[in-house]
Each structure stands twice: as C-alpha cells, then as structure tokens.
Enzyme design. Structure first.
Site, PDB file in Angstrom:
ATOM      1  N   CYS A  17      39.405  35.507  39.579  1.00 61.21           N
ATOM      2  CA  CYS A  17      38.826  36.619  38.820  1.00 61.21           C
ATOM      3  C   CYS A  17      39.893  37.564  38.293  1.00 61.21           C
ATOM      4  O   CYS A  17      39.824  38.025  37.150  1.00 61.21           O
ATOM      5  CB  CYS A  17      37.857  37.416  39.690  1.00 61.21           C
ATOM      6  SG  CYS A  17      36.586  36.456  40.526  1.00 61.21           S
ATOM      7  N   ASP A  18      40.866  37.880  39.128  1.00 56.56           N
ATOM      8  CA  ASP A  18      41.791  38.972  38.832  1.00 56.56           C
ATOM      9  C   ASP A  18      43.241  38.557  38.621  1.00 56.56           C
ATOM     10  O   ASP A  18      44.079  39.386  38.261  1.00 56.56           O
ATOM     11  CB  ASP A  18      41.742  40.004  39.968  1.00 56.56           C
ATOM     12  CG  ASP A  18      40.349  40.571  40.176  1.00 56.56           C
ATOM     13  OD1 ASP A  18      39.643  40.756  39.174  1.00 56.56           O
ATOM     14  OD2 ASP A  18      39.975  40.817  41.337  1.00 56.56           O
ATOM     15  N   CYS A  21      39.605  37.860  44.972  1.00 56.16           N
ATOM     16  CA  CYS A  21      39.294  36.731  44.082  1.00 56.16           C
ATOM     17  C   CYS A  21      40.454  36.498  43.123  1.00 56.16           C
ATOM     18  O   CYS A  21      40.589  37.201  42.109  1.00 56.16           O
ATOM     19  CB  CYS A  21      38.001  36.992  43.324  1.00 56.16           C
ATOM     20  SG  CYS A  21      37.550  35.670  42.177  1.00 56.16           S
TER      21      CYS A  21
END
Length: 302
Positions: free
Chosen positions: A135-136, A132
C-alpha cells in the site's frame, strides 16, 4: 431472513460464497473494505498457491472475487459491530444501523496486523510507519527503509520494498528467520538488503515524519537512521463482532475443528480467525469450503 450471512470477503469468505452460490442458498456477504480480498491483497507475490507459479496477492484475490460474483454472490459494504443469537436465529448489527437476520453465520473476518506497542508508533503511523508495504511502499521509493519482522509476511514485504527502495534493513528480534528458506535465500541475495539479528526497536523518532529509530541489541542502545518502518510482526484475530456470543476462544482465536463448527450452533468460523497451526491462503480457502458444507448440514435440520 437469509439462510446464511458470510462476514468477510477474504479468501475464506469468498470461497464460502462460491460454494453457497452453487448450493443455491439465500445468502449475502458483508465486507467492511470496499475492495475485499483480505490480507492476501497486500502480498507482493504468492508462490505457494496450487495452480499458480507466482501471482500477486491482489490478482489472486480479484480472481476469487470475480468467480464469486459471477456465480451470483452479493457483496455488501458493511461494518459488522455485533452478532447475537435469539431463538435459533442470528441477528447481525452493523455500524450503519442495519439489522440483518439469518439462520446461520460464517465469520471470516481474518486478522489485523500486530503492533510493536512502542513509543512513537501511534504518533507516526501514516507518517513513516506502515503495516502494508504494498500500500505505502511507493511513497518511499529510492529511500532507506526498515522492515521489522522475520516471518513470511516480513520477507514478502522486504522483497517488494527492496525492488523500489535505495536500501532495506530487516530487523529481527530473534536469531533466525521464520519464513520459508527459499524466499529468505532470494531476499538475502539482493545487493541492497541487510539484516540485523537479535535487534529490538524500542522507540520511533521524527519531526513531522520518521527520521530514525532507537534500537537495542547485545551491544546496547543506539540510533539508526531511516525514512520509514514497515512493521510485519504477525497478526491478531479480528473477533470484536463475536463479543456478545458465548464463543470459545484460545489465545484470541476461535476454537473450531476442521469442520469449522463453533460451540454456538449455526455459527461457523473460517480462515485466520480460527485456531489452527497454519494460516495461509490455501488453508483459508479450505476453511471456507468446510464451513459452508457444515452450514448446509446445519440448515437441513433447521
């Protein structure tokens, strides 16, 4: 007992919830992720959903959720472990030990990222390996990163990562992108983006975190330094909760026509879990509407 249980609060499930609310059904939505929204939440930018020139996936998902809740949909945090059918009624078993009974079920559990299944992938997941980018990605701002994949998701991830990372290298197993040409052209115009075609990542190396990968191309094997690898090589349908039902599947996807009816009466599927040629947010919302319409028709004869 509910008229309907909707499993999954992604684009398809939330659309079903909107239609179910308007139809006045007694229903609930079960979602294992506290936020909901499905895979679209990880899209940096969505440009092909009608009505929006461009919008982040998270914002689009939030609009779906807001509309469903405003109309009266109840979204419960719940991990569905299995579904069984007894005497024309469905029994939904959850991870928390709850037993939920319903006359019909729409499964819109979507799909999960596929893995490369190579040495080091499991060990370094969360320590330089991610599925992701949204997300990261921030953890690797101003660093050198790799995106593995050449489809729409890989290009979307790369567009976002290129905006915050020092350099980005796409590694494609094939000789051409599978993503939309307009997006690929925009990506390749960025000065910090490069592409390696016909390249396989065969091992991920590191100490406490990732520091390199072993790749193989037409010239053989070599090491390639990197701070992170974002894997975007497709998805696999999330069908574990259906294992107790005699459901018809093909290549892992549930077989159902545009009406979203399965071979099990009263059970419908919507979104990326369904066997179909195109899996995007616009087809997911269409499935959500069609599945709900089919559920209403089924309930008339219940």
């Amino acid at each position: 007992m509910y008229d309907l249980v909707i499993i999954g609060a992604g684009s398809a499930g939330l659309t079903s919830a909107i239609y179910a609310s308007r139809a006045g059904l007694n229903f609930t939505v079960l979602e294992q992720d506290g936020f909901g929204g499905g895979q679209i939440t990880s899209a940096f930018e969505v440009e092909n959903y009608p009505g929006f020139h461009d919008i982040s996936g998270a914002d689009l998902a939030e609009r779906f959720k807001e509309q469903a809740v405003k109309l009266g949909a109840k979204i419960e945090l719940s991990i569905v472990e299995s579904i069984e059918k007894c005497d024309d009624k469905f029994i939904v078993h959850t991870h928390f030990g709850d037993i939920i009974k319903s006359k019909s079920v729409i499964v819109a559990t979507g799909a999960v990222p596929r893995k490369l299944n190579i040495q080091g992938e499991k060990e370094f997941t969360g320590r330089g390996i991610s599925y992701c980018a949204l997300c990261d990605g921030a953890f690797f701002a101003d660093r050198d990163v790799i995106v593995a994949g050449g489809g729409d998701t890989a290009v979307e991830d790369a567009m976002y990562l290129a905006s915050i990372c020092k350099s980005l290298t796409l590694m494609l197993r094939g000789t051409a992108f599978r993503a939309a040409k307009s997006r690929v052209d925009k990506l390749l115009a960025l000065p910090n983006v490069s592409v390696l075609y016909g390249t396989n990542i065969i091992k991920i190396n590191g100490d406490k975190i990732v520091n390199s990968v072993l790749i193989k191309d037409k010239n053989g094997e070599r090491s390639f330094d990197t701070n992170a690898v974002f894997i975007a090589v497709g998805t696999a349908p999330a069908t574990d909760c259906l294992l107790n039902l005699p459901i018809e599947v093909e290549n892992g996807y549930v077989v159902a026509n545009e009406d979203c009816k399965t071979n099990v009466g009263g059970l419908f599927v919507a979104g990326d879990i369904r066997k179909k040629p195109l899996r995007q947010v616009v087809t997911a919302v269409a499935d959500g509407a069609n599945a709900l319409y089919s559920a209403i028709e089924y309930l008339k004869d219940f």
